[in-house]
Design an enzyme around this catalytic site. Structure first.
Site, PDB file in Angstrom:
ATOM      1  N   THR A   9      -8.303   3.610  48.381  1.00  0.00           N
ATOM      2  CA  THR A   9      -9.620   3.401  48.947  1.00  0.00           C
ATOM      3  C   THR A   9      -9.760   3.913  50.499  1.00  0.00           C
ATOM      4  OG1 THR A   9      -9.851   1.156  47.692  1.00  0.00           O
ATOM      5  CG2 THR A   9     -11.328   1.533  49.388  1.00  0.00           C
ATOM      6  N   GLN A  36      -5.746   9.208  39.717  1.00  0.00           N
ATOM      7  CA  GLN A  36      -5.427   8.958  38.372  1.00  0.00           C
ATOM      8  C   GLN A  36      -4.742  10.023  37.790  1.00  0.00           C
ATOM      9  OE1 GLN A  36      -5.527   6.275  36.478  1.00  0.00           O
ATOM     10  NE2 GLN A  36      -6.933   5.046  37.715  1.00  0.00           N
ATOM     11  N   CYS A  54     -12.055  -3.034  39.679  1.00  0.00           N
ATOM     12  CA  CYS A  54     -12.862  -3.416  40.770  1.00  0.00           C
ATOM     13  C   CYS A  54     -14.161  -3.874  40.511  1.00  0.00           C
ATOM     14  CB  CYS A  54     -12.822  -2.143  41.464  1.00  0.00           C
ATOM     15  SG  CYS A  54     -11.281  -1.474  41.633  1.00  0.00           S
TER      16      CYS A  54
HETATM   17  C1  LIG Z   1      -7.410   2.803  41.751  1.00  0.00           C
HETATM   18  C2  LIG Z   1      -8.305   3.874  42.168  1.00  0.00           C
HETATM   19  C3  LIG Z   1      -8.582   3.946  43.314  1.00  0.00           C
HETATM   20  C4  LIG Z   1      -8.404   2.960  44.366  1.00  0.00           C
HETATM   21  O1  LIG Z   1      -6.913   2.916  44.785  1.00  0.00           O
HETATM   22  P1  LIG Z   1      -6.466   1.705  45.624  1.00  0.00           P
HETATM   23  O2  LIG Z   1      -5.077   1.985  46.132  1.00  0.00           O
HETATM   24  O3  LIG Z   1      -6.587   0.398  44.724  1.00  0.00           O
HETATM   25  O4  LIG Z   1      -7.300   1.393  46.759  1.00  0.00           O
HETATM   26  C5  LIG Z   1      -9.536   4.876  43.565  1.00  0.00           C
HETATM   27  N1  LIG Z   1      -9.857   5.974  42.886  1.00  0.00           N
HETATM   28  C6  LIG Z   1      -9.581   5.905  41.666  1.00  0.00           C
HETATM   29  C7  LIG Z   1     -10.059   6.985  40.698  1.00  0.00           C
HETATM   30  C8  LIG Z   1      -8.723   4.906  41.267  1.00  0.00           C
HETATM   31  O5  LIG Z   1      -8.247   4.830  39.984  1.00  0.00           O
END
Ligand SMILES: *Cc1c(COP(=O)(O)O)cnc(C)c1O
Length: 417
Positions: free
Chosen positions: A75, A181, A327
């Protein structure tokens, strides 16, 4: 905590920390806990481990170590990239992104809109793909940055970042991709991707939560988002999360080696899971393109039932899966990704994501498949919208479905107002 086995099909939400990663981290929690910025050796000796982790993470994406900035999470990395582009070019106040980004982007961009910036959220096709011509047309003279994810966390659908970054370059606009991802699932090379910024998050690749990174291409101007000390070469304040950084480095190494397992064995498990569900449970649909997709993800709509009800029944068996992304869980809103793909609220709310990983076995998939048809059948037997409901000859089922869709749409409309 319970000793019951878990059948974990939610690797896009987070992943198990690899034992190798824990082992690499422990010395930095127990013995070498000094501050890497300290002048004395007890601290400074830690810095070289931070740097070797940086080199490993850089290697994962074929970057130079100096292009890697450690952050607290995916994030933060996403926010930092967009923030940097806007702060660096105060005259440029427009951002291009898509309607199917992670909430890390969608909600940050909505916040920017409230602060007077302009954002274009590009729509997607029914299979989740992007119209590149539309993207090209949406870039304006005042566009600061285009931020488009490499792989979607809910459907696994891939976007053609090479083409997108080429368009950005030709128009002199910065390009960011959220690649959170992708490690371990596909080969990553920032040179061929051609982006200025790329985000990763360690907990999606078998390292702990709370550590991420932002790739900042050499000579791309960067304005820090977390401002403080001179850590990360002045690009991100805050004492380095040493143990997590070391864990991230080890996980990056492992991820490079798991790409082939993910694309053969894990892909085979995913395909068997998906194909069996689609061919043996009636009224099921795959959400998203079949081919241009991550090898570990499947998103399936079970018509006439609520995904939340399926997930509760799976949970009782120790099976972890999700609807939408972690989320957005807890809200009854249908997934913004599936809605953008044009699914009706009813179909979106009947959709479940299964995301596999290197620790899944064939037995896990057998266990899930053994229970899936009965769970869906039982729920449909009590769903007045389903052809499997015993009394459905006593009323007009089409009218019942239409009323349900209308009620859902109205409830959503009222919420948005
Ligand atoms: C999990 C995820 C995030 C956020 O990552 P965090 O480390 O949990 O903040 C952002 N983008 C994608 C595509 C995600 O799958």
């Amino acid at each position: 905590m319970s000793e019951r086995p878990v059948y974990y099909f939610d690797n896009n939400a987070t992943t198990r920390v690899a034992p190798e990663v824990v082992e690499a981290m422990l010395p930095f929690l127990q013995e070498f806990w000094g501050n890497p910025s300290s002048a004395y050796r007890f601290g400074a000796q830690v810095a070289k481990h931070v740097e070797s982790a940086r080199a490993r993470v850089a290697e994962l994406i074929h970057a130079d170590p100096r292009e890697v900035v450690f952050t607290s999470c995916g994030t933060e990395s996403n926010n930092a990239a967009i923030h940097s582009a806007l702060v660096h070019n105060p005259a440029k106040r427009h951002v291009v992104t898509t309607a199917v980004e992670h909430s890390a982007n969608v909600n940050f961009c909505e916040y920017l809109q409230k602060r007077g910036f302009e954002v274009t959220f590009l729509p997607v096709e029914p299979d989740g793909s992007l119209d590149i011509h539309l993207l090209e047309q949406s870039i304006r003279p005042d566009t600061a940055i285009v931020s488009v994810m490499l792989a979607n966390n809910e459907t696994g659908v891939l976007f053609p970042i090479e083409e997108i970054s080429a368009i950005c370059r030709s128009k002199g606009v910065l390009c960011h991709t959220d690649a959170v991802q992708t490690p371990g699932k596909m080969k990553l090379d920032v040179k061929s991707l051609g982006v200025d910024f790329l985000s990763l998050s360690a907990h999606k690749l078998h390292a702990p939560k709370g550590i991420g990174m932002l790739y900042v291409k050499r000579r791309t101007k960067f304005q820090p988002y977390v401002i403080g000390g001179h850590q990360e070469n002045g690009r991100r304040g805050g004492t380095e999360n040493v143990a997590n950084i070391v864990g991230f480095g080890r996980a990056a190494e492992l991820a490079m080696n798991s790409v082939s397992d993910e694309n053969t064995r894990v892909r085979g498990l995913r395909d068997r899971l998906e194909n069996t569900i689609l061919s043996t449970i009636p009224n099921t649909l795959r959400n998203g393109a079949r081919d241009e997709r991550l090898p570990n993800t499947t998103n399936v709509c079970f018509e006439f039932v609520e995904a939340e009800a399926i997930l509760l029944k799976l949970d009782l068996l120790g099976i972890c899966a999700s609807s939408g992304s972690a989320c957005t869980t807890g809200s009854l809103d249908p997934s913004h990704v599936l809605s953008a793909m044009g699914l009706t609220p009813m179909r979106a709310r009947g959709s479940v994501r299964f995301s596999l990983g290197i620790y899944n076995t064939s037995e896990d998939v057998d266990f899930l498949l053994r229970h899936m048809a009965k769970i869906v059948g039982d729920l449909r037997a009590i769903s007045p919208l389903s052809p499997e409901h015993p009394d459905n000859d006593k009323y007009d089922i089409e009218a019942a479905r239409a009323k349900h869709e209308a009620d859902l749409a109205q409830a959503l409309g009222e919420k948005q107002r």
